[in-house]
Scaffold this motif. Structure first.
Motif, PDB file in Angstrom:
ATOM      1  N   TYR A  41       0.842  -1.198   0.000  1.00  0.00           N
ATOM      2  CA  TYR A  41       0.000   0.000   0.000  1.00  0.00           C
ATOM      3  C   TYR A  41       0.875   1.245   0.000  1.00  0.00           C
ATOM      4  O   TYR A  41       1.984   1.225   0.539  1.00  0.00           O
ATOM      5  N   THR A  43      -0.700   4.198   1.114  1.00  0.00           N
ATOM      6  CA  THR A  43      -1.296   4.845   2.283  1.00  0.00           C
ATOM      7  C   THR A  43      -2.026   3.779   3.093  1.00  0.00           C
ATOM      8  O   THR A  43      -2.492   2.780   2.539  1.00  0.00           O
ATOM      9  N   PRO A  45      -4.841   1.675   4.714  1.00  0.00           N
ATOM     10  CA  PRO A  45      -6.282   1.535   4.534  1.00  0.00           C
ATOM     11  C   PRO A  45      -7.020   1.794   5.856  1.00  0.00           C
ATOM     12  O   PRO A  45      -6.441   1.658   6.931  1.00  0.00           O
ATOM     13  N   ALA A  46      -8.290   2.151   5.753  1.00  0.00           N
ATOM     14  CA  ALA A  46      -9.103   2.409   6.941  1.00  0.00           C
ATOM     15  C   ALA A  46      -9.152   1.169   7.822  1.00  0.00           C
ATOM     16  O   ALA A  46      -9.312   0.055   7.331  1.00  0.00           O
ATOM     17  N   GLY A  47      -8.977   1.371   9.117  1.00  0.00           N
ATOM     18  CA  GLY A  47      -9.064   0.277  10.073  1.00  0.00           C
ATOM     19  C   GLY A  47      -7.811  -0.566  10.213  1.00  0.00           C
ATOM     20  O   GLY A  47      -7.797  -1.527  10.981  1.00  0.00           O
ATOM     21  N   SER A  48      -6.753  -0.224   9.497  1.00  0.00           N
ATOM     22  CA  SER A  48      -5.528  -1.033   9.583  1.00  0.00           C
ATOM     23  C   SER A  48      -4.839  -0.825  10.926  1.00  0.00           C
ATOM     24  O   SER A  48      -4.976   0.217  11.558  1.00  0.00           O
ATOM     25  N   VAL A 134      -4.765  -5.604   7.985  1.00  0.00           N
ATOM     26  CA  VAL A 134      -5.938  -4.960   7.426  1.00  0.00           C
ATOM     27  C   VAL A 134      -7.130  -5.883   7.650  1.00  0.00           C
ATOM     28  O   VAL A 134      -7.095  -7.031   7.201  1.00  0.00           O
ATOM     29  N   SER A 138     -11.693  -4.371   4.239  1.00  0.00           N
ATOM     30  CA  SER A 138     -11.083  -3.019   4.188  1.00  0.00           C
ATOM     31  C   SER A 138     -10.066  -2.886   3.085  1.00  0.00           C
ATOM     32  O   SER A 138      -9.537  -1.819   2.873  1.00  0.00           O
TER      33      SER A 138
END
Length: 139
Positions: A41, A43, A45-48, A134, A138
């Motif tokens: 990645y 950036t 990810p949400a919730g990582s 992750v 997500s």
């Protein structure tokens, strides 16, 4: 085995062993996963969840794309061993690894000798990232 061949073989073996990986734990490790399932990645990810900061290097070579790929593959293997299913790639760079060989000259009585010096400019690719977990859905 001829002496110059033995020297070249020794240099190749020493250079091949120069790849490394280091880590700084930032969170709790999880059960290991398959390295093929680790995604890269740019950036988070949400919730990582962060697991560890990783740095890896390739073996010494001549600055090829294969060295960069090897350094990133080492990041993925280390992340997988910690149970991470992702790596936020922070950067890739190169560092010089000068390899050289020199032979001196001298004389003793009526005997004299000379030598030759050879320098081989080589590089080692380095990659840095953060191993993350992750949650499903997500990605």
């Amino acid at each position: 085995m001829k002496f110059p061949l033995a020297i070249a073989l020794g240099i190749a073996l020493a250079a091949g062993g120069c790849a490394s990986t280091s880590r700084v734990m930032l969170g709790q490790a999880r059960a290991p996963v398959d390295p093929a399932s680790v995604r890269i990645y740019s950036t988070p990810p949400a919730g990582s969840v962060e697991i560890a900061q990783l740095e890896s290097s390739s073996a010494v070579g001549f600055g090829t794309q294969g060295q960069t790929d090897a350094a990133i593959a080492r990041l993925k293997r280390e992340a997988a061993a910690l149970g991470a299913n992702g790596v936020i790639l922070m950067g890739v760079g190169a560092g010089g690894s000068p390899v050289g060989m020199s032979v001196g000259a001298g004389s003793y009585g009526r005997h004299t000798g000379g030598g030759l010096s050879v320098g081989i400019p080589t590089q080692q690719k380095r990659a840095a990232g953060v191993a993350i977990w992750v949650p499903p859905g997500s990605r």
